[in-house]
Design a protein around this motif. Structure first.
Motif, PDB file in Angstrom:
ATOM      1  N   ALA A  13      35.187  40.805  49.931  1.00  0.00           N
ATOM      2  CA  ALA A  13      35.446  41.929  49.833  1.00  0.00           C
ATOM      3  C   ALA A  13      35.614  42.665  51.289  1.00  0.00           C
ATOM      4  CB  ALA A  13      34.463  42.837  49.159  1.00  0.00           C
ATOM      5  N   PHE A  17      39.068  43.981  53.180  1.00  0.00           N
ATOM      6  CA  PHE A  17      39.161  45.445  53.745  1.00  0.00           C
ATOM      7  C   PHE A  17      39.679  45.398  55.085  1.00  0.00           C
ATOM      8  CE2 PHE A  17      38.081  49.597  54.467  1.00  0.00           C
ATOM      9  CZ  PHE A  17      37.829  49.686  55.718  1.00  0.00           C
ATOM     10  N   LEU A 117      45.784  36.103  43.575  1.00  0.00           N
ATOM     11  CA  LEU A 117      44.942  37.084  43.208  1.00  0.00           C
ATOM     12  C   LEU A 117      44.791  37.343  42.040  1.00  0.00           C
ATOM     13  CD1 LEU A 117      46.304  39.700  45.988  1.00  0.00           C
ATOM     14  CD2 LEU A 117      44.294  38.486  46.059  1.00  0.00           C
ATOM     15  N   THR A 119      47.293  36.385  37.942  1.00  0.00           N
ATOM     16  CA  THR A 119      48.489  35.812  37.380  1.00  0.00           C
ATOM     17  C   THR A 119      48.421  36.469  35.882  1.00  0.00           C
ATOM     18  OG1 THR A 119      47.339  33.880  36.096  1.00  0.00           O
ATOM     19  CG2 THR A 119      48.004  33.600  38.087  1.00  0.00           C
TER      20      THR A 119
ATOM     21  N   ILE B   7      34.372  52.855  53.873  1.00  0.00           N
ATOM     22  CA  ILE B   7      34.028  51.542  53.853  1.00  0.00           C
ATOM     23  C   ILE B   7      33.258  50.887  52.654  1.00  0.00           C
ATOM     24  CG2 ILE B   7      32.749  49.302  55.082  1.00  0.00           C
ATOM     25  CD1 ILE B   7      33.387  50.880  57.600  1.00  0.00           C
ATOM     26  N   SER B  10      35.283  51.133  49.386  1.00  0.00           N
ATOM     27  CA  SER B  10      36.215  50.158  49.611  1.00  0.00           C
ATOM     28  C   SER B  10      35.687  48.827  49.253  1.00  0.00           C
ATOM     29  CB  SER B  10      37.011  50.080  50.932  1.00  0.00           C
ATOM     30  OG  SER B  10      37.937  49.016  50.883  1.00  0.00           O
ATOM     31  N   VAL B  11      34.600  48.480  49.724  1.00  0.00           N
ATOM     32  CA  VAL B  11      33.723  47.285  49.487  1.00  0.00           C
ATOM     33  C   VAL B  11      33.695  47.273  47.887  1.00  0.00           C
ATOM     34  CG1 VAL B  11      31.889  46.075  50.110  1.00  0.00           C
ATOM     35  CG2 VAL B  11      33.149  46.676  51.988  1.00  0.00           C
ATOM     36  N   THR B  14      36.668  46.567  45.904  1.00  0.00           N
ATOM     37  CA  THR B  14      37.219  45.203  46.086  1.00  0.00           C
ATOM     38  C   THR B  14      36.260  44.133  45.463  1.00  0.00           C
ATOM     39  OG1 THR B  14      37.852  46.093  48.366  1.00  0.00           O
ATOM     40  CG2 THR B  14      38.341  43.739  47.810  1.00  0.00           C
ATOM     41  N   ALA B  15      34.902  44.504  45.525  1.00  0.00           N
ATOM     42  CA  ALA B  15      34.144  43.406  44.900  1.00  0.00           C
ATOM     43  C   ALA B  15      34.347  43.426  43.360  1.00  0.00           C
ATOM     44  CB  ALA B  15      32.458  43.846  45.225  1.00  0.00           C
ATOM     45  N   TRP B  18      37.330  41.945  42.564  1.00  0.00           N
ATOM     46  CA  TRP B  18      37.280  40.668  42.662  1.00  0.00           C
ATOM     47  C   TRP B  18      36.708  39.819  41.386  1.00  0.00           C
ATOM     48  CZ3 TRP B  18      39.664  37.490  46.152  1.00  0.00           C
ATOM     49  CH2 TRP B  18      39.345  36.108  46.292  1.00  0.00           C
ATOM     50  N   GLY B  19      35.729  40.649  40.970  1.00  0.00           N
ATOM     51  CA  GLY B  19      34.854  40.058  39.868  1.00  0.00           C
ATOM     52  C   GLY B  19      35.889  39.954  38.739  1.00  0.00           C
ATOM     53  N   ILE B  21      39.095  39.696  38.816  1.00  0.00           N
ATOM     54  CA  ILE B  21      40.188  38.615  39.432  1.00  0.00           C
ATOM     55  C   ILE B  21      39.915  37.406  39.128  1.00  0.00           C
ATOM     56  CG2 ILE B  21      41.581  37.898  40.996  1.00  0.00           C
ATOM     57  CD1 ILE B  21      41.467  40.803  42.637  1.00  0.00           C
ATOM     58  N   GLN B  22      38.614  37.095  39.389  1.00  0.00           N
ATOM     59  CA  GLN B  22      38.192  35.670  39.314  1.00  0.00           C
ATOM     60  C   GLN B  22      38.289  34.832  37.950  1.00  0.00           C
ATOM     61  OE1 GLN B  22      37.589  34.502  42.315  1.00  0.00           O
ATOM     62  NE2 GLN B  22      36.355  33.049  42.417  1.00  0.00           N
ATOM     63  N   LYS B  24      40.555  35.472  36.010  1.00  0.00           N
ATOM     64  CA  LYS B  24      41.877  35.152  35.470  1.00  0.00           C
ATOM     65  C   LYS B  24      42.489  34.199  36.587  1.00  0.00           C
ATOM     66  CE  LYS B  24      44.434  37.941  33.522  1.00  0.00           C
ATOM     67  NZ  LYS B  24      45.529  38.902  33.116  1.00  0.00           N
ATOM     68  N   VAL B  25      41.986  34.008  37.752  1.00  0.00           N
ATOM     69  CA  VAL B  25      42.569  32.969  38.426  1.00  0.00           C
ATOM     70  C   VAL B  25      42.355  31.580  37.893  1.00  0.00           C
ATOM     71  CG1 VAL B  25      42.165  31.896  40.721  1.00  0.00           C
ATOM     72  CG2 VAL B  25      42.076  34.203  40.580  1.00  0.00           C
ATOM     73  N   HIS B  28      44.468  30.855  34.956  1.00  0.00           N
ATOM     74  CA  HIS B  28      45.828  31.014  34.912  1.00  0.00           C
ATOM     75  C   HIS B  28      46.333  29.520  34.634  1.00  0.00           C
ATOM     76  CE1 HIS B  28      45.789  28.532  38.772  1.00  0.00           C
ATOM     77  NE2 HIS B  28      47.117  28.357  38.624  1.00  0.00           N
ATOM     78  N   GLU B  29      47.541  29.405  34.200  1.00  0.00           N
ATOM     79  CA  GLU B  29      48.206  28.181  33.965  1.00  0.00           C
ATOM     80  C   GLU B  29      48.195  27.190  34.913  1.00  0.00           C
ATOM     81  OE1 GLU B  29      51.964  27.306  30.979  1.00  0.00           O
ATOM     82  OE2 GLU B  29      52.379  28.158  33.042  1.00  0.00           O
ATOM     83  N   PRO B  31      48.444  22.848  36.213  1.00  0.00           N
ATOM     84  CA  PRO B  31      49.593  22.007  36.036  1.00  0.00           C
ATOM     85  C   PRO B  31      49.222  21.369  34.689  1.00  0.00           C
ATOM     86  CG  PRO B  31      48.568  21.697  38.293  1.00  0.00           C
ATOM     87  CD  PRO B  31      47.748  22.946  37.579  1.00  0.00           C
ATOM     88  N   ASP B  33      48.462  22.854  31.921  1.00  0.00           N
ATOM     89  CA  ASP B  33      49.190  23.664  30.867  1.00  0.00           C
ATOM     90  C   ASP B  33      50.701  23.332  30.951  1.00  0.00           C
ATOM     91  OD1 ASP B  33      47.084  25.223  30.241  1.00  0.00           O
ATOM     92  OD2 ASP B  33      47.218  26.432  31.494  1.00  0.00           O
TER      93      ASP B  33
END
Lengths: 557, 281
Positions: A13, A17, A117, A119, B7, B10-11, B14-15, B18-19, B21-22, B24-25, B28-29, B31, B33
C-alpha cells in the motif's frame, strides 16, 4: 503468517501510494469526455485506441529521441500465455495499463512493473466465427469504466478500478449468416460508445452501433448497406444487399467541431465474386461520416466500387487540418488497402487527391471524381489470377498509420505483395443443404489438378515504412523490410517512428529521414501498433510481439 | 485534509483495495485454463475415429459443396489457396492423416486466420475427405519401369540431398510420399527443370561473404538483419547481412537439371519410381 501478510499489504500500500505521490503521468480516473477531447495534452496517458480523436497515434513525449534511442532497453514483459495473435492497443491512465488479451480478457497492470492488478474474463462459446483469429484490439474508457467488444457479439462495461462487470449488452446473434464477431476496439463519443462488427467473409449485413455508456442500451444503429427506402438503396443487384457484408471491424475517428464520426467499411460479400451483386455495392469499401448524436449519414466516399479483391476500407481515418492547394482545409488522409493514398475534404467527402503508394496493377489511376479507372483482367477467376498487385491482404490493412505534427508527414507501414485471387462459386449461406446443392463445376472441382501451384518467393513481397507528404502523396523516405507487415506505427515528439515486423524486429526510425536508429529482436510476429506513456515521470514504449507485450525505456529504468 | 490524514486514508484505501484485488489475481485465467480450453477441443477429437468414416464419393461430393460454402472464400474454389493455404499440394502444416485433417477443420488453427466452420460433426469428416482428395495426385499409369528407376535413384546421387523414409540427405525436400501428392508430369518436370517449382523452405541460396567466400545452401530463415542457411554439408549457419557482400537466390537451383545427366529412359524410370512413393504407412 497473518502478520506477514498484513505487513506485506501495508508495504504494498505504501509503495502504491509512493507511486501516486511522485507520478507526473497525468490525472487518474475518472476520464471525462472533456479529457478525451483534450487527450493530446495528457502527456503520460494513452486514453483511446489512436491516442487522440484525429487518429494520429502520435505521442508528444520526447524523452526518448533521436539522440538517445540507442539506450532503449526492455524494462518488463507481460506474458500473454495465449495461442492467439496479440493485436491489442493498451490504454494507460496515470500509471495503470489496461489491455485486452485474447480472446476477451481484460488485464489491469502496473505500468511501471507489468504486475497484474486485476483481471476480467469474458468466456466466449467454444466456437465463434471471426474470420481472422480470435483476437481483440483493445478498449475504450469513460468515467471509471472500461468498454470491450466480444467475439460472441456483446459489448461489456467493467469498473476500471476492480474489473467488476457493470453491464453486458448483446449486439447481435453471433451465429447468424455464418458468423458475426466484434474484434475491434470501441470508441467513446460524448456519452456514447461506438461499436463496430466483423463478418464480411460471410453473408452478414453490416452496421455501426452507438450504446449508452451508463446503461448499455443501444441508441442508434447505422446500416452500412442502404435499406429499402434509404437514399442510395439499389446499388446491389436483386436481394444481394441482404447478405452484402460491409462490416465495420476496426476503430474510427471523430471531429468534435463537425460532430462527425468517421469509420471505414469492409468488403462486400461474396468477396471474390461479383456476378450476383452487380452495382457499386454501397457502402462497402467506403468511409462513412455519421452525426455522432443520431447516427445519421452526412456523407460517404467509396474507395473501391464493386470490390472483388477484399480491399476493405477499414483503415484508421487520419484527420489533419492543413493547406491543400492554397486553401486551409479539414482533410482526411487515407492510405487505402487498394494501393492508393487518398485525400478527402472531411466536411463533405469531396475527393481531392489519389496517388499509388505501392505497386498496383489493377487501375490506370483514379479519375477526378475519385473513381478508379480499372484495367480489364484484374477480376478473380476460378483457376486463380496471380498478376494483381496489391495482394489479398492489401497495401494497408487494419494496423495504424501515424501522423506527426512536427514533421508533418504521414507514416504508413505498407505492404508490397502479389498473391493469388480465386473466384468462388455461387454464394451459399451456411443453411444450404448439401444434399440438394450440386453445380456444373462440381466435377471439374473434384478432378482439378494444377500442373504446378503458383509460388511467391519471399523476396517477391516485402514491406516498407514510408513517410508520405500529406498534400501531394509523394513519398519523402522509405524504410524497407523483408516481409509485408501486420503491425502499425507510432510517431513521437522525439522525432522517432516505432513499429515491428512480421519477424519480430521492433525498430525506431528517424522520423525525418527514415534511418533506422534502434532495434530489438523479439523473434515473434508483430500484429499490433505501439503506444508510449509515462510511468514515474519516465517515457516508455510498449508493443506486442507474439503473445508477449514488451515495454521499453531508456536503460531499462 | 491534512497530509497525514491523506496518507492514512490513502493507505487504508489501498490496503482494502489490495485485499480485494489479491483473490482475483489468484483467480485469473492461468496457462492451465488456456490449455484446458485447447484440451476441450483435443479431448473431443481424441475419441474421434482415426480413419474417416465419411469417405464415399457421395461424401466427398457433399464435402465439396460444404467446402464451397465454408472454406472457398479463403482457400479458393479448387483449394488452390488465396487468403488461406494452398490445399492442393498434399502437404498440411498440421498433419495430413484423416484424424489430423478432421481436427484442424474442427478446431481451426489458433493464432492463424482460420477458425472452425459452422457445421456438424459428420460434415466435418466430409470436409476432411474433400480436402484430402484435393491433395492427392490423380491415379496414372507410369510408362517407365519403377524398379529400374530405383536403381537410378540410388546411383545418380539423389539420396545425398533427398531422403525417403528417413534415409538420405536433408538439403532437398523429403520424397517419402511425393508419389501420393504429385502427378507424373510434375515429377518429370522437377527432374528436368528443378527451378520450375521451388518449395519455399528449400530455396537455394548463395552467400558471398566479405572475405570473398561463397557459401551455398538452403535458406532456413531470414529477417531484416540476418539470414540462416543449411550449407551443402548439412550444417545450419547464420550470417549477419551487413557482413555479407551479396545474397543470390535460386539461380541456379542447387539441384542439377538431370536432362543432361540422365537418358530419357532413365528419367522415365526415375519418374515411375518416384510415383510409387506413397509415404510411410
Amino acid at each position: 503468517m497473518k502478520a506477514t501478510r498484513t505487513g506485506m499489504l501495508w508495504g504494498a500500500a505504501l509503495a502504491v501510494f509512493a507511486v501516486a505521490a511522485i507520478s507526473v503521468s497525468g490525472q487518474g480516473l475518472p476520464i471525462t469526455f472533456e479529457r478525451l477531447l483534450n487527450s493530446d495534452k495528457e502527456l503520460g496517458n494513452w486514453l483511446m485506441y489512436s491516442r487522440t480523436y484525429n487518429g494520429w497515434r502520435f505521442s508528444p513525449l520526447d524523452q526518448i529521441n533521436t539522440e538517445n534511442v540507442s539506450r532503449l532497453k526492455v524494462k518488463w514483459l507481460f506474458q500473454g500465455r495465449h495461442a492467439e495473435k496479440f493485436e491489442t492497443t493498451p490504454l494507460v491512465v496515470d500509471g495503470v495499463m489496461y489491455l485486452t488479451r485474447p480472446e476477451n480478457d481484460i488485464y489491469a497492470l502496473d505500468a511501471e512493473t507489468g504486475r497484474t492488478l486485476w483481471t476480467y474474463s469474458h468466456r466466449n462459446p467454444p466456437a465463434t466465427f471471426n474470420c481472422c483469429g480470435r483476437v481483440n484490439r483493445g478498449l475504450a474508457i469513460l468515467g471509471d469504466r472500461l468498454f470491450m467488444n466480444t467475439l460472441d457479439m456483446h459489448v461489456i462495461a467493467v469498473d476500471a478500478k476492480s474489473g467488476r462487470e457493470l453491464w453486458k449488452t448483446k449486439i447481435f446473434d453471433y451465429t447468424e449468416a455464418g458468423g458475426y464477431a466484434s474484434p475491434g476496439a470501441p470508441l467513446i463519443v460524448k456519452d456514447k460508445l461506438i461499436v463496430g462488427m466483423a463478418g464480411g467473409e460471410k453473408g452478414v449485413s453490416g452496421f455501426l452501433d452507438a450504446y449508452d455508456t451508463e446503461t448499455g442500451k443501444r441508441l442508434w444503429r447505422f446500416h452500412t448497406i442502404p435499406q429499402p427506402g434509404d437514399a442510395n438503396f439499389g446499388t446491389w443487384a436483386g436481394d444481394s444487399w441482404k447478405t452484402g457484408g460491409s462490416s465495420t471491424w476496426n476503430n474510427g475517428s471523430y471531429d468534435p467541431e463537425l460532430n462527425l464520426v468517421y469509420w471505414g467499411t469492409s468488403n462486400p460479400w461474396p468477396g471474390y465474386r461479383g456476378d450476383e451483386r452487380t452495382g457499386d455495392n454501397l457502402y462497402s469499401c467506403s468511409v462513412i461520416a455519421l452525426d455522432a448524436d443520431t447516427g445519421e449519414l452526412k456523407w460517404h466516399f467509396q474507395f473501391t466500387p464493386h470490390d472483388l479483391h477484399d480491399w476493405d476500407a477499414t483503415q484508421i481515418p487520419v484527420l489533419v487540418d492543413r493547406e491543400f492547394e492554397g486553401r486551409q482545409r479539414k482533410l482526411i488522409l487515407w492510405p487505402n488497402r487498394n494501393g492508393f493514398y487518398y485525400v478527402l475534404d472531411r466536411t463533405n467527402g469531396e475527393f481531392l487527391l489519389a496517388k499509388a503508394y505501392v505497386k498496383q496493377t489493377w487501375a490506370e489511376g483514379i479519375d477526378d471524381k475519385g473513381r478508379p479507372i480499372e484495367i480489364a483482367g484484374h477480376e478473380p477467376t476460378q483457376d486463380g489470377i496471380t498478376h494483381v498487385w496489391p495482394g489479398v491482404d492489401g497495401a494497408s490493412n487494419w494496423m495504424s498509420h501515424s501522423y506527426s505534427p512536427i514533421t508533418q508527414l504521414l507514416y504508413v507501414f505498407a505492404r508490397e505483395e502479389r498473391r493469388i485471387f480465386t473466384k468462388t462459386g455461387p454464394p451459399r449461406l451456411p443453411a444450404t443443404d448439401p444434399d440438394v446443392e450440386e453445380d456444373e463445376d462440381a466435377t471439374r472441382r473434384r478432378t482439378f489438378r494444377r500442373s504446378r501451384p503458383p509460388r511467391f518467393a519471399p523476396e517477391e513481397s516485402w514491406g516498407k515504412v514510408i513517410g508520405i507528404e500529406p498534400s501531394t502523396g509523394s513519398v519523402r523516405w522509405e524504410y524497407p523490410v523483408v516481409s509485408p507487415p501486420w503491425g502499425g506505427v507510432m510517431s513521437t515528439a522525439g522525432n522517432l517512428v516505432f513499429g515491428g515486423t512480421l519477424e519480430g524486429n521492433i525498430f525506431a526510425l528517424d522520423a525525418e529521414t527514415g534511418d533506422p536508429l534502434w532495434r530489438f529482436l523479439s523473434n515473434d510476429r508483430v500484429y499490433a501498433s505501439p503506444i508510449s506513456f509515462l510511468s514515474r515521470g519516465k517515457q516508455h514504449v510498449s508493443l506486442a510481439a507474439g503473445d508477449v507485450l514488451l515495454t521499453f525505456s531508456l536503460d531499462g529504468e | 485534509m491534512n497530509t497525514l490524514l491523506k496518507i492514512a486514508c490513502s493507505v487504508a484505501l489501498t490496503a482494502s483495495l489490495w485485499g480485494q484485488i489479491q483473490p482475483k489475481v489468484e483467480g485469473h485465467e492461468s496457462p492451465a485454463d488456456v490449455a484446458r480450453r485447447a484440451v476441450e477441443g483435443e479431448r473431443a477429437t481424441a475419441s474421434a475415429p482415426q480413419n474417416n468414416p465419411f469417405e464415399s464419393e457421395q461424401d466427398i461430393q457433399k464435402g465439396d459443396v460444404l467446402f464451397q460454402t465454408h472454406c472457398s472464400n479463403c482457400h479458393g474454389t479448387f483449394g488452390a489457396g488465396g487468403r488461406g493455404a494452398d490445399l492442393t499440394t498434399g502437404l498440411y502444416r498440421f498433419g495430413g492423416s484423416d484424424a489430423e485433417l478432421y481436427r484442424t477443420i474442427r478446431n481451426g488453427i489458433p493464432g492463424s486466420e482460420m477458425g472452425p466452420p459452422q457445421v456438424n460433426d459428420d460434415d466435418l469428416w466430409r470436409l476432411a475427405a474433400f480436402v484430402k482428395r484435393l491433395g492427392l495426385a490423380p491415379p496414372e499409369d507410369a510408362p517407365g519401369d519403377a524398379a529400374e528407376g530405383k536403381v537410378v535413384y540410388l546411383t545418380a546421387g539423389c539420396g545425398s540431398c533427398h531422403s525417403i523414409n528417413g534415409q538420405g540427405g536433408t538439403l532437398g525436400p523429403d520424397l517419402s510420399d511425393v508419389g501420393r501428392r504429385r502427378g507424373l508430369a510434375f515429377l518429370e518436370e522437377s527432374l528436368l527443370k528443378p527451378e520450375a517449382d521451388l518449395p519455399t523452405n528449400h530455396r537455394g541460396t548463395r552467400l558471398l561473404t566479405s572475405a570473398g567466400e561463397t557459401i551455398a545452401g538452403i535458406r532456413l530463415n531470414e529477417d531484416d538483419y540476418s539470414i540462416q542457411i543449411r550449407d551443402t554439408s548439412g550444417n545450419p549457419r547464420s550470417f549477419l547481412k551487413h557482413e555479407l557482400k551479396g545474397i543470390q537466390r535460386d539461380d541456379p537451383s542447387l539441384m542439377p537439371a538431370y536432362g543432361s545427366l540422365l537418358s530419357e529412359k532413365q528419367i522415365e524410370d526415375l519418374t515411375a519410381y518416384l510415383a510409387t512413393l506413397k509415404g510411410m504407412q
